[in-house]
Design a protein around this motif. Structure first.
Motif, PDB file in Angstrom:
ATOM      1  N   PHE A   1       0.845  -1.188   0.000  1.00  0.00           N
ATOM      2  CA  PHE A   1       0.000   0.000   0.000  1.00  0.00           C
ATOM      3  C   PHE A   1       0.882   1.241   0.000  1.00  0.00           C
ATOM      4  O   PHE A   1       2.103   1.166   0.218  1.00  0.00           O
ATOM      5  CB  PHE A   1      -0.960   0.014   1.195  1.00  0.00           C
ATOM      6  CG  PHE A   1      -0.333  -0.344   2.522  1.00  0.00           C
ATOM      7  CD1 PHE A   1       0.440   0.568   3.228  1.00  0.00           C
ATOM      8  CD2 PHE A   1      -0.535  -1.597   3.063  1.00  0.00           C
ATOM      9  CE1 PHE A   1       1.011   0.241   4.440  1.00  0.00           C
ATOM     10  CE2 PHE A   1       0.027  -1.944   4.288  1.00  0.00           C
ATOM     11  CZ  PHE A   1       0.797  -1.024   4.979  1.00  0.00           C
ATOM     12  N   LEU A   2       0.266   2.377  -0.247  1.00  0.00           N
ATOM     13  CA  LEU A   2       1.013   3.631  -0.312  1.00  0.00           C
ATOM     14  C   LEU A   2       1.650   3.951   1.032  1.00  0.00           C
ATOM     15  O   LEU A   2       1.015   3.822   2.083  1.00  0.00           O
ATOM     16  CB  LEU A   2       0.085   4.777  -0.707  1.00  0.00           C
ATOM     17  CG  LEU A   2      -0.364   4.824  -2.166  1.00  0.00           C
ATOM     18  CD1 LEU A   2      -1.427   5.913  -2.340  1.00  0.00           C
ATOM     19  CD2 LEU A   2       0.821   5.104  -3.091  1.00  0.00           C
ATOM     20  N   ASN A   3       2.904   4.381   0.984  1.00  0.00           N
ATOM     21  CA  ASN A   3       3.605   4.844   2.180  1.00  0.00           C
ATOM     22  C   ASN A   3       3.151   6.273   2.461  1.00  0.00           C
ATOM     23  O   ASN A   3       3.456   7.198   1.706  1.00  0.00           O
ATOM     24  CB  ASN A   3       5.108   4.790   1.945  1.00  0.00           C
ATOM     25  CG  ASN A   3       5.903   5.210   3.157  1.00  0.00           C
ATOM     26  OD1 ASN A   3       5.372   5.814   4.095  1.00  0.00           O
ATOM     27  ND2 ASN A   3       7.191   4.908   3.155  1.00  0.00           N
ATOM     28  N   GLU A   4       2.418   6.444   3.558  1.00  0.00           N
ATOM     29  CA  GLU A   4       1.823   7.750   3.842  1.00  0.00           C
ATOM     30  C   GLU A   4       2.846   8.802   4.236  1.00  0.00           C
ATOM     31  O   GLU A   4       2.568  10.003   4.183  1.00  0.00           O
ATOM     32  CB  GLU A   4       0.777   7.594   4.956  1.00  0.00           C
ATOM     33  CG  GLU A   4      -0.410   6.715   4.548  1.00  0.00           C
ATOM     34  CD  GLU A   4      -1.411   6.538   5.675  1.00  0.00           C
ATOM     35  OE1 GLU A   4      -1.130   7.030   6.793  1.00  0.00           O
ATOM     36  OE2 GLU A   4      -2.466   5.916   5.445  1.00  0.00           O
ATOM     37  N   THR A   5       4.040   8.379   4.637  1.00  0.00           N
ATOM     38  CA  THR A   5       5.069   9.346   5.043  1.00  0.00           C
ATOM     39  C   THR A   5       6.006   9.728   3.897  1.00  0.00           C
ATOM     40  O   THR A   5       6.783  10.665   4.018  1.00  0.00           O
ATOM     41  CB  THR A   5       5.909   8.777   6.200  1.00  0.00           C
ATOM     42  OG1 THR A   5       6.629   7.611   5.754  1.00  0.00           O
ATOM     43  CG2 THR A   5       5.015   8.391   7.368  1.00  0.00           C
ATOM     44  N   ASP A   6       5.916   9.013   2.800  1.00  0.00           N
ATOM     45  CA  ASP A   6       6.772   9.247   1.637  1.00  0.00           C
ATOM     46  C   ASP A   6       6.214  10.416   0.821  1.00  0.00           C
ATOM     47  O   ASP A   6       5.034  10.434   0.477  1.00  0.00           O
ATOM     48  CB  ASP A   6       6.812   7.977   0.790  1.00  0.00           C
ATOM     49  CG  ASP A   6       7.678   8.115  -0.453  1.00  0.00           C
ATOM     50  OD1 ASP A   6       8.422   9.107  -0.551  1.00  0.00           O
ATOM     51  OD2 ASP A   6       7.591   7.236  -1.330  1.00  0.00           O
ATOM     52  N   ARG A   7       7.061  11.390   0.513  1.00  0.00           N
ATOM     53  CA  ARG A   7       6.626  12.531  -0.303  1.00  0.00           C
ATOM     54  C   ARG A   7       7.316  12.543  -1.663  1.00  0.00           C
ATOM     55  O   ARG A   7       7.255  13.542  -2.389  1.00  0.00           O
ATOM     56  CB  ARG A   7       6.924  13.855   0.432  1.00  0.00           C
ATOM     57  CG  ARG A   7       6.281  13.969   1.810  1.00  0.00           C
ATOM     58  CD  ARG A   7       4.801  13.664   1.787  1.00  0.00           C
ATOM     59  NE  ARG A   7       4.076  14.512   0.833  1.00  0.00           N
ATOM     60  CZ  ARG A   7       2.832  14.284   0.439  1.00  0.00           C
ATOM     61  NH1 ARG A   7       2.193  13.204   0.858  1.00  0.00           N
ATOM     62  NH2 ARG A   7       2.242  15.111  -0.402  1.00  0.00           N
ATOM     63  N   ASN A   8       7.957  11.439  -2.031  1.00  0.00           N
ATOM     64  CA  ASN A   8       8.644  11.364  -3.319  1.00  0.00           C
ATOM     65  C   ASN A   8       7.661  11.415  -4.479  1.00  0.00           C
ATOM     66  O   ASN A   8       6.479  11.090  -4.318  1.00  0.00           O
ATOM     67  CB  ASN A   8       9.426  10.049  -3.437  1.00  0.00           C
ATOM     68  CG  ASN A   8      10.607   9.965  -2.505  1.00  0.00           C
ATOM     69  OD1 ASN A   8      10.991  10.957  -1.894  1.00  0.00           O
ATOM     70  ND2 ASN A   8      11.177   8.779  -2.384  1.00  0.00           N
ATOM     71  N   PRO A   9       8.132  11.775  -5.663  1.00  0.00           N
ATOM     72  CA  PRO A   9       7.327  11.555  -6.877  1.00  0.00           C
ATOM     73  C   PRO A   9       6.998  10.071  -6.980  1.00  0.00           C
ATOM     74  O   PRO A   9       7.691   9.215  -6.406  1.00  0.00           O
ATOM     75  CB  PRO A   9       8.254  11.994  -8.011  1.00  0.00           C
ATOM     76  CG  PRO A   9       9.230  12.917  -7.369  1.00  0.00           C
ATOM     77  CD  PRO A   9       9.429  12.414  -5.974  1.00  0.00           C
ATOM     78  N   LEU A  10       5.940   9.736  -7.692  1.00  0.00           N
ATOM     79  CA  LEU A  10       5.465   8.354  -7.791  1.00  0.00           C
ATOM     80  C   LEU A  10       5.453   7.884  -9.231  1.00  0.00           C
ATOM     81  O   LEU A  10       5.014   8.609 -10.127  1.00  0.00           O
ATOM     82  CB  LEU A  10       4.051   8.250  -7.217  1.00  0.00           C
ATOM     83  CG  LEU A  10       3.909   8.526  -5.716  1.00  0.00           C
ATOM     84  CD1 LEU A  10       2.439   8.705  -5.349  1.00  0.00           C
ATOM     85  CD2 LEU A  10       4.526   7.402  -4.908  1.00  0.00           C
TER      86      LEU A  10
END
Length: 406
Positions: free
Chosen positions: A256-265
């Motif tokens: 699932f999406l890492n909620e703390t990650d702010r990187n481009p996807l």
């Protein structure tokens, strides 16, 4: 919780690695043969993975990984979490574990014969219960967390098919709502549902299907690809209609999406591997994220690519940019939507290298060979492991992918 494994036990387990490499598949095949003689246990498994050999192969690899890392069990944390999530989805309970212990130790003795000394069987008994207690403890945490969360439940819950929609000639979506009219657990985008299906002439069947709808809606949507010879998928496509009732377990899964990650996807998908990613994209669109998103999908033809209209809608409001690859079309259709590019051929390692964004987190889902190509390419380019995440469909049979999945 079991006591830590002693040095002698770990030494014996490590010494069995050559035997597991030579006979591991024979052992797990025999183990399942014994295990499936008990109807209450047999009904917990996806029997199609027995017929194609994938489940014994996947377990053989898992057992080998466990033995090879017996002195460094921290390396198996991700694998243990995935197993626990699978078990919770299938409603595996502590009382099921003794059956597995008996079948596994019996299989080791049967396959290895006199080489399976009392010392080896004793060591593997201790090693099995050490790992089993870890799984039982983690599964208890997940069960309790689900039950205490709004809309959550344990065991099986009845859901009604509110609607069904044909996405392509091979993929059909089903919208599911709870029969009891209650709220539903807010899943994490990327998770799956487990089903207990009663298929005429085939009996009870267990299957997992990714949730393709965004979290927070009043329903779950699954999007199922018809598989040639697939008992469950064929039944769902041909026989399950609006109003029918299905038994469903609480959402599960660690992809699932890492909620703390702010990187481009960057989302790399092929075939029906797009289903968990559609849930992720839906959540990102709801959140009006300002993160850069690139969606890359491979299909045989444009007609076999599901959710193209939804991706086009996302592109129109600048949620993402997308690339569609069609392996059986030599002349891709001209793009009609800004931000979407079509290509002839497959998503290749060379294309991935040329477009690599070293600041991005990559989410990958599709056939094992596709994931291997994509993961190997990103690793070769020295992308950090924390920026490479992927999901398995079915029983994963690649030891390196299994062990290092993030």
């Amino acid at each position: 919780m079991s006591a830590p494994l002693d040095d002698q036990t770990r030494s014996i387990i490590l010494a069995t690695v050559p035997a597991l490499k030579a006979h591991g598949l024979a052992i797990t095949t025999e183990m399942y043969k014994r295990l499936l003689e008990t109807p209450a246990i047999r009904d917990l498994f996806n029997l199609s993975h027995q017929q194609d050999g994938e489940q014994p192969k996947a377990l053989a690899l898992a057992v080998l990984c466990y033995a090879e890392h017996i002195n460094d069990l921290g390396a198996l944390g991700g694998m243990v979490e995935r197993i626990a999530e699978k078990h919770v989805g299938l409603n595996i309970l502590p009382e099921h574990y003794p059956y597995v212990a008996t079948a596994l130790l019996g299989a080791i003795g049967h396959v290895l014969g006199d080489a399976a000394t009392p010392e080896i069987l004793d060591a593997w008994g201790k090693a099995y219960w050490f790992l089993a207690d870890i799984l039982i403890g983690r599964e208890k945490q997940i069960y309790e967390g689900n039950e205490s969360t709004t809309g959550g439940w344990t065991g099986w819950r009845a859901f009604r098919v509110r609607s069904r929609r044909r996405e392509t000639s091979t993929i059909t979506s089903f919208e599911l709502v709870p029969v009891d009219g209650g709220t539903i657990f807010r899943h994490k985008a990327g998770q799956y549902l487990s089903f207990k299906l009663d298929v005429p002439e085939h009996g009870s069947q267990r299957r997992n299907y990714s949730i393709s709808s965004a979290p927070g809606e009043d329903h779950y949507r699954i999007s199922v690809r018809r598989q040639d010879g697939g008992i469950a998928s064929t039944w769902l496509h041909d026989s399950v209609k609006e109003g029918d009732i299905l038994q469903v377990a609480n959402p599960a899964g660690d992809f699932f999406l890492n909620e703390t990650d702010r990187n481009p996807l960057v989302f790399l998908t092929a075939g029906v591997g797009l289903t968990p990613v559609m849930s992720m994209l839906g959540e990102l669109a709801q959140a009006h994220t300002d993160r850069s998103i690139r969606y890359v999908h491979g299909a045989d033809t444009q007609a076999l690519a599901a959710f193209v209209t939804q991706i086009e809608d996302f592109a129109k409001i600048d949620v993402l940019k997308a690339d569609f690859f069609y392996s059986q079309e030599s002349s891709p259709t001209k793009e009609s939507v800004s931000g979407i590019t079509t290509h002839a051929g497959r998503i290749s390692p060379d294309w991935l290298r040329q477009t690599l964004d070293r600041s991005a987190t990559y989410y990958i889902c599709g056939p094992d060979s596709f994931m291997r190509d994509m993961v190997d390419t990103l690793r070769d380019e020295k992308l950090p492991a924390t920026q490479i995440r992927y999901e398995f469909f079915g029983s994963a049979a690649d030891p390196d992918l299994v062990l290092s999945a993030a």
